[in-house]
Design an enzyme around this catalytic site. Sequence first.
Site, PDB file in Angstrom:
ATOM      1  N   ASP A  21      40.634  39.436  53.220  1.00 48.14           N
ATOM      2  CA  ASP A  21      41.145  40.785  52.985  1.00 48.14           C
ATOM      3  C   ASP A  21      42.559  40.551  52.417  1.00 48.14           C
ATOM      4  O   ASP A  21      43.139  39.763  53.055  1.00 48.14           O
ATOM      5  CB  ASP A  21      41.095  41.583  54.300  1.00 48.14           C
ATOM      6  CG  ASP A  21      39.877  42.365  54.521  1.00 48.14           C
ATOM      7  OD1 ASP A  21      39.857  43.248  53.822  1.00 48.14           O
ATOM      8  OD2 ASP A  21      39.018  42.069  55.279  1.00 48.14           O
ATOM      9  N   SER A 290      43.130  47.893  47.602  1.00 49.20           N
ATOM     10  CA  SER A 290      41.949  47.106  47.241  1.00 49.20           C
ATOM     11  C   SER A 290      41.795  45.967  48.228  1.00 49.20           C
ATOM     12  O   SER A 290      42.775  45.498  48.811  1.00 49.20           O
ATOM     13  CB  SER A 290      42.112  46.501  45.846  1.00 49.20           C
ATOM     14  OG  SER A 290      42.998  45.391  45.889  1.00 49.20           O
ATOM     15  N   ASP A 291      40.570  45.497  48.419  1.00 49.85           N
ATOM     16  CA  ASP A 291      40.416  44.235  49.121  1.00 49.85           C
ATOM     17  C   ASP A 291      41.104  43.166  48.252  1.00 49.85           C
ATOM     18  O   ASP A 291      41.413  43.405  47.082  1.00 49.85           O
ATOM     19  CB  ASP A 291      38.936  43.902  49.357  1.00 49.85           C
ATOM     20  CG  ASP A 291      38.758  42.986  50.568  1.00 49.85           C
ATOM     21  OD1 ASP A 291      39.688  42.233  50.894  1.00 49.85           O
ATOM     22  OD2 ASP A 291      37.673  43.015  51.177  1.00 49.85           O
ATOM     23  N   CYS A 292      41.356  41.981  48.857  1.00 54.82           N
ATOM     24  CA  CYS A 292      42.271  41.060  48.185  1.00 54.82           C
ATOM     25  C   CYS A 292      41.673  40.449  46.923  1.00 54.82           C
ATOM     26  O   CYS A 292      40.620  39.812  46.969  1.00 54.82           O
ATOM     27  CB  CYS A 292      42.752  40.014  49.173  1.00 54.82           C
ATOM     28  SG  CYS A 292      43.704  40.855  50.453  1.00 54.82           S
ATOM     29  N   ALA A 294      40.386  42.200  44.609  1.00 54.68           N
ATOM     30  CA  ALA A 294      39.211  42.968  44.177  1.00 54.68           C
ATOM     31  C   ALA A 294      39.395  43.562  42.788  1.00 54.68           C
ATOM     32  O   ALA A 294      38.416  43.948  42.149  1.00 54.68           O
ATOM     33  CB  ALA A 294      38.891  44.070  45.184  1.00 54.68           C
TER      34      ALA A 294
END
Length: 576
Positions: A21, A290-292, A294
Amino acid sequence: MAPPFPLILLLLVAVAGAGADAAAPPNGHACASAEANSYAFCDASLPFPVRARALVSLLTLDEKIAQLSNTAAGVPRLGVPPYEWWSESLHGLADNGPGVNFSSGPVAAATIFPQVILSAAAFNRSLWRAVAEAVAVEARAMHNAGQAGLTYWAPNINVFRDPRWGRGQETPGEDPAMIAAYSVEYVKGFQGEYGDGREGRMMLSACCKHYIAYDLEKWGKFARYTFNAEVNAQDFEDTYEPPFKSCIQEGRASCLMCSYNQVNGVPACAHKDLLQKIRDEWGFKGYIVSDCDAVAIIHENQTYTSSDEDSVAIVLKAGMDVNCGSFLIRHTKSAIEKGKIQEEDINHALYNLFSVQLRLGLFEKTSENQWFTRLGPSNVCTKEHRELAAEAVRQGTVLLKNDNSFLPLKRSEVSHIAIIGAAANDAYIMGGDYTGVPCDPITFLKGMQAFVPQTTVAGGCKNVSCDSTDGFGEAIEVAKRADIVVVIAGLNLTQETEDLDRVTLLLPGKQQDLVNIIASVTKKPIVLVITGGGPVDVSFAKQDPRIASVLWIGYPGEVGGQVLPEILFGEYNPGE
Ligand SMILES: *[C@@H]1O[C@H](CO)[C@@H](O)[C@H](O)[C@H]1NC(C)=O
Ligand SMILES: *[C@@H]1O[C@H](CO)[C@@H](O)[C@H](O)[C@H]1NC(C)=O
Ligand SMILES: *[C@@H]1O[C@H](CO)[C@@H](O)[C@H](O)[C@H]1NC(C)=O
Ligand SMILES: *[C@@H]1O[C@H](CO)[C@@H](O)[C@H](O)[C@H]1NC(C)=O
Ligand SMILES: *[C@@H]1O[C@H](CO)[C@@H](O)[C@H](O)[C@H]1NC(C)=O
């Protein structure tokens, strides 16, 4: 939606029923200097939206772009300190993100509560609320000590639809209604009841993640970074959406994280319809992260856009506000120069981000005198939190089998007990993923020794993967000498975690052989204890009279080893 998988009715289905994440002093306050005080964004008599807009209006384009990462730059000329948005708190403070640091101050450890799937199995909303409140106290205390942020990326409320999912352990399980209930308790407990509601002050910020239809890490040729979840309208409404809707509408979460995967062909962080719905229909007031990385994958790995600048444009226009990672920092300027976005598209995002920081008190002239601003190191690793963690293990542990009331054991009849299994003396296994530094972990062995001084131990297998029978002989000898034998079997993070799904539901490697061999040499039937978050098929134990009792204990957190003997010796009845 995941690769096809034959649905088997497992002994442990009831149990399942239940990204990764950069760093700044997280504790700096803007508006501290006399000079800064003259700015409208520092004027506490003005409403938050007015203050947020005032701050946005003062920034240059470059200063704005430098805010679009989890590691947001400061604006020294305005007295605005840098801020790290990424802290983790799934089941206690965790250092998976850069926001939490156990070595930068006086707080060196935090209470590790059981992994979520175990607490969830308690089916007890008051317990979930109490745990979230306790984690919040430790988070705020760590923040006050300068070791953690105010914005946390938990809970994980994706639906545990596929038992192979490596992160199912982080979720409350497979039932959308139950996950929805859990999300509300977590967010309300964590953000705190304070100020005036949806746009008011908060003690901390929680994040509903990962939006949406995410329940696969890496499986065969599929990976979460490129997986396209095809979801029809009914499944969307019945299954995937309810947890998020409750998390936002009722829990009033101030953050939403969009996932890596695509939803019906559109990357989740670029899905305008889905992201706008949150604000327009569910009344979301907060920031969307955003997720990491993403956003980076949208062009590079999903080839959904034809350039990095197009990726910047599509996510900002869809309603995403900040990127975990540096992608937006690197590509936003050129997206503007190429005419893909206007400065106004960034202003929106900054407004949402600053609003959350304002609500958290990061722009107060003086540190407010609230109960939680006075928390410090003495509020972390407390006896109360430890007892609550133990209570969660007691309430969550599931008794799956108990032939002829074999349990509870009587202390007077057990002078020598053996614990067999690779995890018997492993403190690390206890937490599952997103685990920080525990205060004082108690392994199964240590916990048992407190009950039965003559406790002996053998791994049987070298590790949970259990590739060889080399340790079986020693385990057999240890087992033969004991009055009672407890075998610890199951999973750890070498089997299931972020970026790792399982390919089998059976016990790993030769673990089942170990259980069988031990069961054939003991004086009495054995007790089998199953660890792990994903369901394990232990149907072999169901009919086997040599295995009297089976308990599922998930990833029980740092006090798991204390609670197991309490349960085995009847101080707590998991069958009640
Ligand atoms: C945590 O803090 C220590 C001591 O200040 C520092 O050396 C280390 O780099 C920090 N870790 C992270 C991940 O920022
Ligand atoms: C739920 O958990 C709370 C907190 O541990 C506890 O006081 C209560 O008795 C539990 N409720 C049930 C029904 O077990
Ligand atoms: C995305 O693609 C790049 C270039 O092919 C590769 O190096 C990277 O590992 C990929 N990332 C993911 C998350 O698959
Ligand atoms: C898994 O368990 C093995 C022991 O069986 C241990 O060596 C390893 O550190 C554990 N790994 C994780 C990630 O928990
Ligand atoms: C488990 O132990 C085996 C040796 O029995 C070793 O080859 C393997 O790498 C270990 N696995 C892990 C995850 O530590």
